[in-house]
Every structure is written in structure tokens, then in C-alpha cells.
Design a protein around this motif. Structure first.
Motif, PDB file in Angstrom:
ATOM      1  N   UNK A 254     112.715 -32.632  80.669  1.00  0.00           N
ATOM      2  CA  UNK A 254     112.952 -32.757  82.383  1.00  0.00           C
ATOM      3  C   UNK A 254     112.333 -33.571  82.923  1.00  0.00           C
ATOM      4  N   UNK A 255     113.182 -33.516  83.986  1.00  0.00           N
ATOM      5  CA  UNK A 255     112.576 -34.995  84.668  1.00  0.00           C
ATOM      6  C   UNK A 255     111.854 -34.409  86.225  1.00  0.00           C
ATOM      7  N   UNK A 256     111.098 -34.272  86.761  1.00  0.00           N
ATOM      8  CA  UNK A 256     110.422 -34.196  87.981  1.00  0.00           C
ATOM      9  C   UNK A 256     110.094 -35.690  88.756  1.00  0.00           C
ATOM     10  N   UNK A 257     111.048 -36.239  89.578  1.00  0.00           N
ATOM     11  CA  UNK A 257     111.509 -37.633  90.245  1.00  0.00           C
ATOM     12  C   UNK A 257     111.016 -37.605  91.802  1.00  0.00           C
ATOM     13  N   UNK A 258     109.920 -38.392  92.291  1.00  0.00           N
ATOM     14  CA  UNK A 258     110.016 -38.830  93.399  1.00  0.00           C
ATOM     15  C   UNK A 258     110.370 -40.684  93.791  1.00  0.00           C
ATOM     16  N   UNK A 259     110.395 -40.878  95.237  1.00  0.00           N
ATOM     17  CA  UNK A 259     110.521 -42.285  95.157  1.00  0.00           C
ATOM     18  C   UNK A 259     109.367 -42.689  96.267  1.00  0.00           C
ATOM     19  N   UNK A 306     116.429 -28.385  99.051  1.00  0.00           N
ATOM     20  CA  UNK A 306     115.489 -27.284  99.823  1.00  0.00           C
ATOM     21  C   UNK A 306     116.718 -26.844 101.414  1.00  0.00           C
ATOM     22  N   UNK A 307     116.836 -25.347 101.561  1.00  0.00           N
ATOM     23  CA  UNK A 307     118.115 -25.450 101.759  1.00  0.00           C
ATOM     24  C   UNK A 307     117.338 -25.205 103.460  1.00  0.00           C
ATOM     25  N   UNK A 308     115.964 -25.093 103.052  1.00  0.00           N
ATOM     26  CA  UNK A 308     115.818 -25.484 104.824  1.00  0.00           C
ATOM     27  C   UNK A 308     115.717 -27.227 105.489  1.00  0.00           C
ATOM     28  N   UNK A 309     115.495 -27.956 104.411  1.00  0.00           N
ATOM     29  CA  UNK A 309     115.333 -29.549 105.304  1.00  0.00           C
ATOM     30  C   UNK A 309     115.769 -29.791 104.327  1.00  0.00           C
ATOM     31  N   UNK A 310     117.464 -30.136 103.604  1.00  0.00           N
ATOM     32  CA  UNK A 310     118.448 -31.055 102.516  1.00  0.00           C
ATOM     33  C   UNK A 310     118.062 -32.308 102.458  1.00  0.00           C
ATOM     34  N   UNK A 311     116.921 -32.568 102.921  1.00  0.00           N
ATOM     35  CA  UNK A 311     116.262 -33.939 103.003  1.00  0.00           C
ATOM     36  C   UNK A 311     114.901 -33.762 102.277  1.00  0.00           C
ATOM     37  N   UNK A 312     114.782 -33.079 102.086  1.00  0.00           N
ATOM     38  CA  UNK A 312     113.081 -32.692 101.860  1.00  0.00           C
ATOM     39  C   UNK A 312     112.652 -33.481 100.504  1.00  0.00           C
ATOM     40  N   UNK A 313     111.687 -34.191 100.039  1.00  0.00           N
ATOM     41  CA  UNK A 313     111.294 -34.778  98.273  1.00  0.00           C
ATOM     42  C   UNK A 313     110.467 -34.243  98.123  1.00  0.00           C
ATOM     43  N   UNK A 314     109.887 -34.193  99.039  1.00  0.00           N
ATOM     44  CA  UNK A 314     107.981 -33.168  98.636  1.00  0.00           C
ATOM     45  C   UNK A 314     108.062 -31.508  97.918  1.00  0.00           C
ATOM     46  N   UNK A 315     107.031 -31.494  97.047  1.00  0.00           N
ATOM     47  CA  UNK A 315     107.505 -29.993  96.642  1.00  0.00           C
ATOM     48  C   UNK A 315     106.680 -30.259  95.786  1.00  0.00           C
ATOM     49  N   UNK A 327     104.707 -33.146  93.641  1.00  0.00           N
ATOM     50  CA  UNK A 327     105.084 -33.679  94.475  1.00  0.00           C
ATOM     51  C   UNK A 327     105.117 -34.280  95.752  1.00  0.00           C
ATOM     52  N   UNK A 328     104.300 -36.158  95.484  1.00  0.00           N
ATOM     53  CA  UNK A 328     104.183 -36.080  97.714  1.00  0.00           C
ATOM     54  C   UNK A 328     105.517 -36.909  97.630  1.00  0.00           C
ATOM     55  N   UNK A 329     105.717 -37.079  98.769  1.00  0.00           N
ATOM     56  CA  UNK A 329     106.471 -38.426  99.795  1.00  0.00           C
ATOM     57  C   UNK A 329     106.190 -39.328 100.517  1.00  0.00           C
ATOM     58  N   UNK A 330     105.707 -40.149  99.871  1.00  0.00           N
ATOM     59  CA  UNK A 330     105.006 -41.509 100.964  1.00  0.00           C
ATOM     60  C   UNK A 330     105.975 -42.090 101.946  1.00  0.00           C
ATOM     61  N   UNK A 331     106.688 -41.697 101.886  1.00  0.00           N
ATOM     62  CA  UNK A 331     108.029 -42.505 102.219  1.00  0.00           C
ATOM     63  C   UNK A 331     108.204 -42.573 103.443  1.00  0.00           C
ATOM     64  N   UNK A 356     103.768 -32.156 105.934  1.00  0.00           N
ATOM     65  CA  UNK A 356     103.597 -32.433 104.812  1.00  0.00           C
ATOM     66  C   UNK A 356     102.394 -32.246 103.823  1.00  0.00           C
ATOM     67  N   UNK A 357     101.320 -33.071 105.252  1.00  0.00           N
ATOM     68  CA  UNK A 357      99.484 -32.575 104.430  1.00  0.00           C
ATOM     69  C   UNK A 357      98.904 -30.943 105.029  1.00  0.00           C
ATOM     70  N   UNK A 358      99.892 -30.799 105.635  1.00  0.00           N
ATOM     71  CA  UNK A 358      99.772 -28.740 105.566  1.00  0.00           C
ATOM     72  C   UNK A 358     100.060 -28.349 104.812  1.00  0.00           C
ATOM     73  N   UNK A 359     101.176 -28.790 103.428  1.00  0.00           N
ATOM     74  CA  UNK A 359     102.342 -27.861 102.822  1.00  0.00           C
ATOM     75  C   UNK A 359     101.228 -28.264 101.649  1.00  0.00           C
ATOM     76  N   UNK A 360     100.631 -29.743 101.865  1.00  0.00           N
ATOM     77  CA  UNK A 360      99.580 -29.820 100.517  1.00  0.00           C
ATOM     78  C   UNK A 360      98.496 -29.084 100.437  1.00  0.00           C
ATOM     79  N   UNK A 361      98.273 -28.849 101.605  1.00  0.00           N
ATOM     80  CA  UNK A 361      96.405 -28.383 102.111  1.00  0.00           C
ATOM     81  C   UNK A 361      96.816 -26.474 101.080  1.00  0.00           C
ATOM     82  N   UNK A 362      97.781 -26.039 102.437  1.00  0.00           N
ATOM     83  CA  UNK A 362      98.163 -25.085 101.470  1.00  0.00           C
ATOM     84  C   UNK A 362      98.181 -24.727 100.428  1.00  0.00           C
ATOM     85  N   UNK A 363      99.611 -24.847  99.296  1.00  0.00           N
ATOM     86  CA  UNK A 363      99.723 -24.852  98.409  1.00  0.00           C
ATOM     87  C   UNK A 363      98.410 -25.243  97.266  1.00  0.00           C
TER      88      UNK A 363
END
Length: 538
Positions: A254-259, A306-315, A327-331, A356-363
Motif C-alpha cells: 500500500x502507498x501513502x502519498x503526498x506532494x 475527504x468528503x468535507x474537503x475533496x482537495x485535502x492532501x494532509x491526513x 502526512x503533511x501538505x507543505x504546498x 493544518x497546524x491545529x490538525x497536526x497538534x490535535x492529532x
């Protein structure tokens, strides 16, 4: 795992497969043939069957689910069968979406209700929508769901940077050899740390090497120029799937990909207008190019949208009690590239952005796993100048700003995250990355740093998968980095071809008994170059 098809489902499947076209075989015979994993012998000529030019791929796995992806060569419907038995003695079947021109004939299914910590075998077929008697040959794959038991070890590999600097698929050299080396590790998953394609890097049929020999590339029309249209970006992703080594890894791991940047254009950021000094582009708006590139990236990868944000890369992903991966999105949310010396954190100095910073902290705070791996598409302390011809000198692309002082610019955001990790007493955070095209292991400690409000941690750099080798980069000392391993010497020639054998990946293994993580860095054929064993805190 239930029997292959229940009686009512068989009639539904017959209708789906036949489409009212009047198959010659009786329904019972079709069920028997499909249960044996063989396509109905109605259309036998390969050219009349749908083809799967990119093979199959899985990704975004959880303990009970995984995305299965593939691509056809014509309008057709995806059909996936899966089993815990490699021989498919019993299996489940899912009728998937239509693969149409609107998605470049790509399709995916989210398989749910899977057993945790298990090897799942799957096979993918496509049924031609214009000739419903035509069913492709099955292409098989395997995915491993995340373990939920602390007795299960976890192994993963990581790397990035693929088909860069004009170094493409050289079949005489053995293609993208790093992919085959990673496959032999039999990991639970692979983190692709970005630069999945080099949309801004055309590939020629031959390149003369310094020793006078020729590097020969497989070439396609899409890779003969920089990508600007949606079809250009699609063609760049399709190009890499021509490599047999990559297709084998795709089918087994399995692949976990970011850009990162080269999925679009070197060092791009939202709102950027490409300057006149860059002659190759007629489309000047980086955000327009990025929208096309992101659509192609989602089409060609097993993303769980992500159904709430279909363009979200971080997860984030949970791999049982031993490991969580973020997995971060730094773009998508960064401010403009600049001298990177801002004195306050705002839109100009953002790198991850506040959401995204708030998501990372909470996660991180909510994680109960022993190890928390942050997959960053760019390194923390390595200085990465923006050397595009249309930007001023002294412009920086990554976190670091080369001043070796207190945090400023994008470093302010990183300092906030590191301070939070210390304040919340979050243990065992490790960073993995790529981007700079050589391998490195770095230890960070506040006793060596200008900014001291953080816990010691490690960062590991892999890559390139198949691109020019560069480095080593200068080091910014703001966060107290100490180099423990660097794969290339200080006087290393820049843009070495893969023939120089300076292509790298990282591997991490977590032992379930000791909970220790052993991280090693490897060359393109799998030789271990360096390793360290990290014992968990608490």
C-alpha cells in the motif's frame, strides 16, 4: 470471508456483466467461471478486451479498509474481488465505478469491513461499457491492513523524487531499481514523500554521461515538454507507471502519498505568477497549474477523498498501538517564497497554515501509539534556496532561512509545533522526508539550538527514487541539528545520474516486544548504509 457470490447477487452480477447483451453462457456457468477467477470466454482477443496499462495499486489503508486503484484504456466498469486466500478459495466481489474520460479512465474502490492486520489479496477487472461481452484479464494485488495487536511488528519504507532532471526509465539499467529493493523488504506500507513526478522536467531519449556513455530513457509524448494541461499532468503520472519495478511494488505494498513542488512546477506556491525569465510556460498562474496537477494526482493515486474537503492532501493513519503516521501538505497553504525572515507568524510566513497546524497538534496530542511519524515533504534544517530564474537571490523554499539564529519566517510555525510537543509531553516523534536528493540522518537537541523549547527528536531523509543526486545542502542550526549520517561527500558532483548508484530509501522496523524502532538508510539495490535503533520514551 463469505462464499464468492450468493444466489441473488449472481443474478445481479450477470446483469451487470452482460448488460442485456445476451451472453451465450448460462448464468450458472458464468458464476462457475467467475468463481474460478477466469473471465468469461466470450471475447478472447486481447485487443478487444480492456487493458490495465498502469497495473493495480492500493493505499490509504486502515485496520479495516483500503483503497484499490487501477486504470483502464477505455470506458469500462471496475470489478474487484478480494480474499484472505491467495488462491481465492472464497472471496467477496465489489462492482465499482465506471472509468471514463473525465477521470482519464482511472477508478478506485474503498474496500471496507476487512480483517485487521491481515494480508488481503485482490484482483481487478474492467468490463468494456461499449461491448459488455469484453472483460479484461484479471490483474492481481495484495494489501496489508493495519494491525491492532501489539504483538504485530510494523515495517515501512520511505523515499521520494521520481523521474527528475531528465533521468527517466532506463530499462537497460534496470528501471527504477529502488522500487524493487523496497519491494523485497515486504513492508506494511510505503510513504512516498513527494515529487511523484517532475512535471517541469522533460525527458529525452538519450543523455550523454560524463564518461561518454549514454543514458537511454523510455520516452512518451507527455514527457517531451513541461506539463501545463490536465492531460500533460496525467501523462506524467502515467509515465512512471510504465516502470515494471514500480508496478510490482504498487501491486504488493500500500502507498501513502503526498506532494511537493514538482507535481506542479519547481518551487511553486499558491498565487505565484511565473516570471518572464521562465520561457517554457504559456500558462503563468501557478494556482491554475496546481489545480490541474492536483486533479491528476488524485486520479492516479489511491487517495481516500475527504468528503468535507475533496482537495485535502494532509491526513493521518493509525497502525495499531505501535505507530501513527501524519502526512503533511507543505504546498497548498504556504505563503510566498521569500528571504523567509518574517518576525511574526502570518499568511506571509505560513508553511502548513493555521488549520493544518491545529490538525497536526490535535492529532499528536490524541495519539496513543508508541511512535508518531510525521511525513514532511521538505526537510527541517537543510537550506533549500529557490533558484528559479524568475526569483531574486536569497529566496528560500523550505523551513530554514540560513541565518542560524532564533526562529523567523517559516521557522516560527515549526517552533510553535515543537513547543506544543514539549508542553503536552508527547513522546517518540520522528520525522521522515525527501526532497534534497540524497540520504541523511539528523538528530535535534535543544542543548545545541538557538531555540530550546522542544524535546530531542530525529529526522531521516530518503530519496531520490530515480532522479539526479545533489547535495549535501547547508545546515541551518536554529533547532540544534547534528548530522549523524550523510550519503554523499561534500564535493559530490551535482545532478549525478542514477548510474552513479546514489539513489536511496529509508526503512523503519518497530519491534513489538521492545517497541524499539530501527531506522536504516539503503542504496538503490537495498544495501544497508547506516542504521540506528531508537528506544521509546515512556
Amino acid at each position: 470471508m463469505s462464499e464468492c457470490v450468493e444466489r441473488p447477487s449472481r443474478r445481479i452480477l450477470l446483469k451487470t456483466l452482460a448488460g442485456g447483451a445476451g451472453l451465450a453462457l448460462a448464468g450458472s456457468r458464468i458464476g462457475e467461471v467467475l468463481a474460478q477467477g477466469v473471465a468469461p470466454a466470450v471475447v478472447t482477443a486481447d485487443k478487444l478486451r480492456p487493458q490495465l496499462p498502469g497495473g493495480v495499486m492500493s493505499g490509504d489503508v486502515t485496520a479495516t479498509s483500503g483503497i484499490v486503484w487501477s486504470r483502464a484504456d477505455r470506458p469500462s466498469r471496475m470489478i474487484v474481488e478480494y480474499s484472505t486466500s491467495e488462491r481465492f478459495q472464497t472471496f467477496e466481489r465489489r462492482i465499482g465505478p465506471a472509468a471514463l474520460e473525465s477521470s482519464d479512465f482511472t477508478a478506485r474502490i474503498d474496500l471496507t469491513g476487512l480483517p485487521p492486520g491481515a494480508d488481503l489479496y485482490y484482483r481487478v477487472r474492467f468490463q468494456d461499457l461499449a461491448n459488455e461481452k469484453a472483460l479484461s484479464e484479471p490483474v492481481t494485488g495484495r494489501l496489508r491492513t493495519a494491525a491492532v495487536s501489539p504483538a504485530k511488528p510494523v515495517t515501512f519504507v520511505f523515499s521520494g523524487d521520481e523521474a527528475g532532471q531528465g533521468w527517466g526509465i532506463n530499462e537497460r539499467f534496470g528501471g527504477y531499481r529502488v522500487y524493487e529493493a523496497m519491494r523485497r523488504e515486504s513492508p506494511d506500507f510505503f510513504i512516498h514523500s513527494g515529487d511523484q513526478i517532475y512535471a517541469d522536467g522533460p525527458i529525452q531519449s538519450e543523455v550523454k554521461l560524463p564518461d561518454g556513455t549514454l543514458w537511454t530513457n523510455l520516452v512518451t509524448e507527455a514527457k517531451s515538454h513541461v506539463a501545463q494541461t490536465l492531460d500533460d499532468y496525467r501523462g506524467a503520472f502515467a509515465y512512471n507507471q510504465l516502470d515494471a519495478n514500480k508496478r510490482r511494488l504498487m501491486a504488493e505494498v500500500p502507498f501513502l502519498v503526498q506532494w511537493d513542488d514538482h507535481e506542479v512546477r519547481n518551487n511553486w506556491y499558491p498565487g505565484q505568477q511565473i516570471g518572464a525569465a521562465e520561457k517554457r510556460y504559456t500558462t503563468r498562474a501557478a494556482s491554475l497549474l496546481a489545480a490541474r496537477a492536483k486533479q491528476a494526482m488524485f486520479e492516479y493515486n489511491p487517495f481516500r477523498i475527504n468528503q468535507l474537503d475533496p482537495e485535502q492532501v494532509y491526513r493521518g493513519f493509525q497502525f495499531g498501538p505501535l505507530l501513527d503516521v501524519f502526512m503533511l501538505d507543505e504546498r497548498s497553504y504556504r505563503g510566498p517564497n521569500s528571504p523567509n525572515r518574517q518576525t511574526r507568524l502570518d499568511d506571509e510566513s505560513a508553511f502548513l497554515g493555521p488549520q493544518q497546524t491545529a490538525w497536526l497538534k490535535a492529532s499528536l496530542k490524541n495519539s496513543r501509539a508508541t511512535w508518531k511519524v510525521i511525513a514532511s515533504d521538505m526537510p527541517i534544517s537543510l537550506v533549500v534556496p529557490d533558484a528559479n530564474p524568475d526569483v531574486p537571490k536569497g529566496t528560500y523554499e523550505a523551513w530554514a532561512n540560513a541565518d542560524d539564529g532564533a526562529p523567523s519566517g517559516r521557522e516560527l510555525e515549526l517552533a510553535e509545533i515543537l513547543r506544543f510537543i514539549k508542553r503536552e509531553n508527547i513522546e517518540n516523534v520522528v520525522w521522515v522526508t525527501a526532497d534534497v536528493h540524497y540520504a541523511q540522518a539528523t538528530h535535534y537537541d535543544p542543548s545545541r539550538a538557538k531555540f530550546t523549547e522542544f524535546k530531542p527528536f530525529w529526522e531521516f531523509v530518503g530519496g531520490p527514487i530515480n532522479a539526479g543526486t545533489f547535495g549535501p545542502n547547508d545546515l541551518d542550526t536554529t533547532f540544534g541539528p547534528e548530522l549523524r549520517y550523510v550519503s554523499v561527500p561534500k564535493d559530490n558532483p551535482q545532478n549525478q545520474s542514477p548510474a552513479a548508484r546514489q539513489q536511496y530509501y529509508g526503512r523503519a522496523k518497530i519491534d513489538p516486544a521492545s517497541r524499539a524502532m530501527t531506522v536504516s538508510l539503503h542504496d538503490l539495490d537495498g544495501k544497508s548504509l547506516w542504521e540506528v535503533t531508537l528506544n521509546p520514551e515512556a
